[in-house]
Design a protein around this motif. Structure first.
Motif, PDB file in Angstrom:
ATOM      1  N   HIS A  41       0.803  -1.227   0.000  1.00  9.82           N
ATOM      2  CA  HIS A  41       0.000   0.000   0.000  1.00  9.82           C
ATOM      3  C   HIS A  41       0.834   1.274   0.000  1.00  9.82           C
ATOM      4  N   ALA A  42       2.090   1.196   0.284  1.00  8.32           N
ATOM      5  CA  ALA A  42       2.923   2.398   0.321  1.00  8.32           C
ATOM      6  C   ALA A  42       4.159   2.182  -0.533  1.00  8.32           C
ATOM      7  N   ARG A  43       4.705   3.267  -1.051  1.00  2.00           N
ATOM      8  CA  ARG A  43       5.941   3.224  -1.821  1.00  2.00           C
ATOM      9  C   ARG A  43       6.941   4.132  -1.137  1.00  2.00           C
ATOM     10  N   MET A  44       8.181   3.705  -1.142  1.00  2.00           N
ATOM     11  CA  MET A  44       9.237   4.468  -0.514  1.00  2.00           C
ATOM     12  C   MET A  44      10.366   4.658  -1.532  1.00  2.00           C
ATOM     13  N   ALA A  45      10.715   5.920  -1.810  1.00  2.00           N
ATOM     14  CA  ALA A  45      11.821   6.210  -2.720  1.00  2.00           C
ATOM     15  C   ALA A  45      13.121   5.784  -2.050  1.00  2.00           C
ATOM     16  N   THR A  46      14.066   5.290  -2.849  1.00  2.00           N
ATOM     17  CA  THR A  46      15.360   4.857  -2.335  1.00  2.00           C
ATOM     18  C   THR A  46      16.480   5.386  -3.227  1.00  2.00           C
ATOM     19  N   LEU A  47      17.638   5.570  -2.613  1.00  3.06           N
ATOM     20  CA  LEU A  47      18.830   6.012  -3.337  1.00  3.06           C
ATOM     21  C   LEU A  47      20.019   5.207  -2.842  1.00  3.06           C
ATOM     22  N   ALA A  48      20.879   4.839  -3.745  1.00  9.61           N
ATOM     23  CA  ALA A  48      22.135   4.190  -3.369  1.00  9.61           C
ATOM     24  C   ALA A  48      23.269   5.026  -3.943  1.00  9.61           C
ATOM     25  N   ALA A  49      24.043   5.673  -3.059  1.00 11.28           N
ATOM     26  CA  ALA A  49      25.230   6.422  -3.462  1.00 11.28           C
ATOM     27  C   ALA A  49      26.373   5.401  -3.484  1.00 11.28           C
ATOM     28  N   MET A  50      26.781   5.034  -4.681  1.00 11.70           N
ATOM     29  CA  MET A  50      27.647   3.877  -4.867  1.00 11.70           C
ATOM     30  C   MET A  50      29.041   4.030  -4.242  1.00 11.70           C
ATOM     31  N   GLN A  51      29.739   5.141  -4.490  1.00 11.98           N
ATOM     32  CA  GLN A  51      31.081   5.289  -3.937  1.00 11.98           C
ATOM     33  C   GLN A  51      31.039   5.482  -2.421  1.00 11.98           C
ATOM     34  N   ALA A  52      30.054   6.200  -1.921  1.00 10.28           N
ATOM     35  CA  ALA A  52      29.936   6.442  -0.480  1.00 10.28           C
ATOM     36  C   ALA A  52      29.408   5.218   0.261  1.00 10.28           C
ATOM     37  N   LYS A  53      28.870   4.273  -0.491  1.00  8.24           N
ATOM     38  CA  LYS A  53      28.246   3.077   0.097  1.00  8.24           C
ATOM     39  C   LYS A  53      27.200   3.478   1.132  1.00  8.24           C
ATOM     40  N   ARG A  54      26.289   4.330   0.672  1.00  5.27           N
ATOM     41  CA  ARG A  54      25.230   4.854   1.526  1.00  5.27           C
ATOM     42  C   ARG A  54      23.887   4.598   0.852  1.00  5.27           C
ATOM     43  N   PHE A  55      22.989   3.961   1.568  1.00  6.56           N
ATOM     44  CA  PHE A  55      21.656   3.651   1.063  1.00  6.56           C
ATOM     45  C   PHE A  55      20.664   4.541   1.800  1.00  6.56           C
ATOM     46  N   GLU A  56      19.899   5.326   1.067  1.00  2.00           N
ATOM     47  CA  GLU A  56      18.964   6.277   1.664  1.00  2.00           C
ATOM     48  C   GLU A  56      17.525   5.902   1.339  1.00  2.00           C
ATOM     49  N   TYR A  57      16.683   6.021   2.348  1.00  2.00           N
ATOM     50  CA  TYR A  57      15.248   5.783   2.231  1.00  2.00           C
ATOM     51  C   TYR A  57      14.547   7.116   2.446  1.00  2.00           C
ATOM     52  N   VAL A  58      13.679   7.506   1.525  1.00  2.45           N
ATOM     53  CA  VAL A  58      12.963   8.769   1.666  1.00  2.45           C
ATOM     54  C   VAL A  58      11.618   8.499   2.338  1.00  2.45           C
ATOM     55  N   ILE A  59      11.458   9.051   3.526  1.00  7.49           N
ATOM     56  CA  ILE A  59      10.235   8.909   4.306  1.00  7.49           C
ATOM     57  C   ILE A  59       9.412  10.172   4.090  1.00  7.49           C
ATOM     58  N   ASP A  60       8.111  10.015   3.824  1.00  7.15           N
ATOM     59  CA  ASP A  60       7.278  11.209   3.647  1.00  7.15           C
ATOM     60  C   ASP A  60       6.015  11.182   4.495  1.00  7.15           C
ATOM     61  N   GLY A  61       5.909  10.218   5.409  1.00  5.26           N
ATOM     62  CA  GLY A  61       4.743  10.157   6.284  1.00  5.26           C
ATOM     63  C   GLY A  61       4.972   9.181   7.424  1.00  5.26           C
ATOM     64  N   ASP A  62       4.089   9.237   8.404  1.00  9.25           N
ATOM     65  CA  ASP A  62       4.211   8.404   9.606  1.00  9.25           C
ATOM     66  C   ASP A  62       3.403   7.124   9.427  1.00  9.25           C
ATOM     67  N   ASP A  63       3.900   6.224   8.579  1.00 12.43           N
ATOM     68  CA  ASP A  63       3.231   4.959   8.289  1.00 12.43           C
ATOM     69  C   ASP A  63       3.913   3.857   9.102  1.00 12.43           C
ATOM     70  N   PRO A  64       3.197   3.188  10.007  1.00 11.57           N
ATOM     71  CA  PRO A  64       3.810   2.140  10.833  1.00 11.57           C
ATOM     72  C   PRO A  64       4.494   1.049  10.012  1.00 11.57           C
ATOM     73  N   ASP A  65       3.947   0.714   8.857  1.00  6.22           N
ATOM     74  CA  ASP A  65       4.550  -0.322   8.021  1.00  6.22           C
ATOM     75  C   ASP A  65       5.916   0.102   7.487  1.00  6.22           C
ATOM     76  N   ILE A  66       6.079   1.380   7.199  1.00  4.97           N
ATOM     77  CA  ILE A  66       7.370   1.867   6.713  1.00  4.97           C
ATOM     78  C   ILE A  66       8.411   1.788   7.819  1.00  4.97           C
ATOM     79  N   TRP A  67       8.064   2.200   9.047  1.00  7.57           N
ATOM     80  CA  TRP A  67       9.019   2.111  10.161  1.00  7.57           C
ATOM     81  C   TRP A  67       9.423   0.653  10.395  1.00  7.57           C
ATOM     82  N   THR A  68       8.464  -0.247  10.328  1.00 10.17           N
ATOM     83  CA  THR A  68       8.759  -1.672  10.530  1.00 10.17           C
ATOM     84  C   THR A  68       9.673  -2.189   9.427  1.00 10.17           C
TER      85      THR A  68
END
Length: 124
Positions: free
Chosen positions: A41-68
């Motif tokens: 029911h929800a979509r979460m944008a993601t980014l992977a900065a390859m050289q930095a080896k950093r994976f980012e999740y973009v949160i845009d609301g307080d959805d319990p399923d996303i936190w889990t």
């Protein structure tokens, strides 16, 4: 690194993801962007900065399923990657509460006059 899909997320989340991607690219990093489905029911944008080896999740609301989902995001695939949640400024307290035991960094974001701004990186 595999990202689930490039299906659309909310326009605000996409704006945040686009600005984060631009920031990484300005540092010379290669970025792989995508999104993930959360419990169908929800979509979460993601980014992977390859050289930095950093994976980012973009949160845009307080959805319990996303936190889990984020709490269980530690997989072998991300073992040597720093995980960071880009969180609306108003939800930083909630993000600390939900993600502190899971090795995340947090970075706040907000929109003023149609422009995305980012806060400092914090340890969850």
């Amino acid at each position: 690194m595999t990202l689930e899909t490039r299906a659309p997320v909310t326009s605000t989340a996409q704006q945040v993801a686009d600005e984060a991607r631009r920031a990484w690219e300005l540092t010379g990093d290669q970025v792989d962007a995508g999104s993930r489905t959360v419990n169908g029911h929800a979509r979460m944008a993601t980014l992977a900065a390859m050289q930095a080896k950093r994976f980012e999740y973009v949160i845009d609301g307080d959805d319990p399923d996303i936190w889990t989902t984020l709490a269980h995001a530690a997989s072998a695939e991300l073992e040597h990657w720093q995980r960071c949640a880009l969180v609306p400024l108003a939800l930083m307290g909630r993000a600390h509460e939900r993600l502190s035991p899971h090795g995340f960094q947090l970075q706040s974001w907000w929109v003023t006059d149609g422009r995305v701004s980012f806060g400092n990186v914090e340890i969850a």
